[in-house]
Enzyme design. Sequence first.
Site, PDB file in Angstrom:
ATOM      1  N   PRO A   2     -62.984 -72.322  41.984  1.00  0.00           N
ATOM      2  CA  PRO A   2     -62.558 -73.675  42.350  1.00  0.00           C
ATOM      3  C   PRO A   2     -62.360 -73.797  43.862  1.00  0.00           C
ATOM      4  CG  PRO A   2     -61.314 -72.864  40.472  1.00  0.00           C
ATOM      5  CD  PRO A   2     -62.097 -71.705  40.986  1.00  0.00           C
ATOM      6  N   GLU A   3     -62.817 -74.904  44.418  1.00  0.00           N
ATOM      7  CA  GLU A   3     -62.671 -75.159  45.847  1.00  0.00           C
ATOM      8  C   GLU A   3     -61.595 -76.214  46.047  1.00  0.00           C
ATOM      9  OE1 GLU A   3     -66.582 -75.582  47.719  1.00  0.00           O
ATOM     10  OE2 GLU A   3     -67.473 -74.484  46.041  1.00  0.00           O
TER      11      GLU A   3
END
Length: 274
Positions: A2-3
Amino acid sequence: MPELPEVETVRRTLLQLVKGKTIKQITIYWPKIIKKPDDIDQFRDALVGQTIHDVKRRGKFLKFILDDYVLVSHLRMEGRYGLYKPDEEYDHHTHVFFSFEDGTQLRYRDVRKFGTMHLFKIGEEENEPPLSLLGPEPFSKEFTEAYLQDRLKKTTRKIKAALLDQTVVVGLGNIYVDEALFRAGIRPERIANQLTSAEYKLLHREIIATLEEAVAKGGSTVRSYVNTQGEIGMFQLQLFVYGRTNEPCKQCGTILTKTVVGGRGTHYCENCQK
């Protein structure tokens, strides 16, 4: 992994679920997730009786703000939080249970077991790793055009590898670096210190714009990402290059190319990113 947009979406949904809840008990089935303190009994003892007042984000890290402590959590590849009733079933990938006084449980599930948790006294979390190692937030006043150009002018790395470096700017990963570079018309193999002033300016603008749009759409669901309420992100419908190998470019129709930069799969358009 996840960013920033995905972690920000998790933060927002988590805040709705756990704000004001007081921890009654903690159960840990995979102690290696707890990185600080070394003693998991100390971790448990410190958190029992603490109330969650806020959930914040620093880069790709979540920060649970309690009475006396800050719990810093990184989801890594597969980490996921969810709120459950105690009698709801769980599988062997569920490793940490935060039981609250109201009878609900916040559970941390991580198939790959790469996630981490660090516990700090309030005010100390930014002075020690992992948070002390991070660069500025892309939405902060510190992340200026001048700052980005100055940092990139000092490295001979390829531009994509430089942008993935969390000491330069936090929150960018494979998806949003590819997308920002496409929108700025910059090929990912370019050497970072060889961009023009106009390119640095455009890249700065597109990094911010790309992340803002992704946050507004709840992030991108390209593999297993969902928020804490089980909802997928929708920004993947707007991706220009990431994950679209051998598909036509949305701007010019050229078949998109995939290569490897800095050990990461990298997507770009040979025509639009000259």
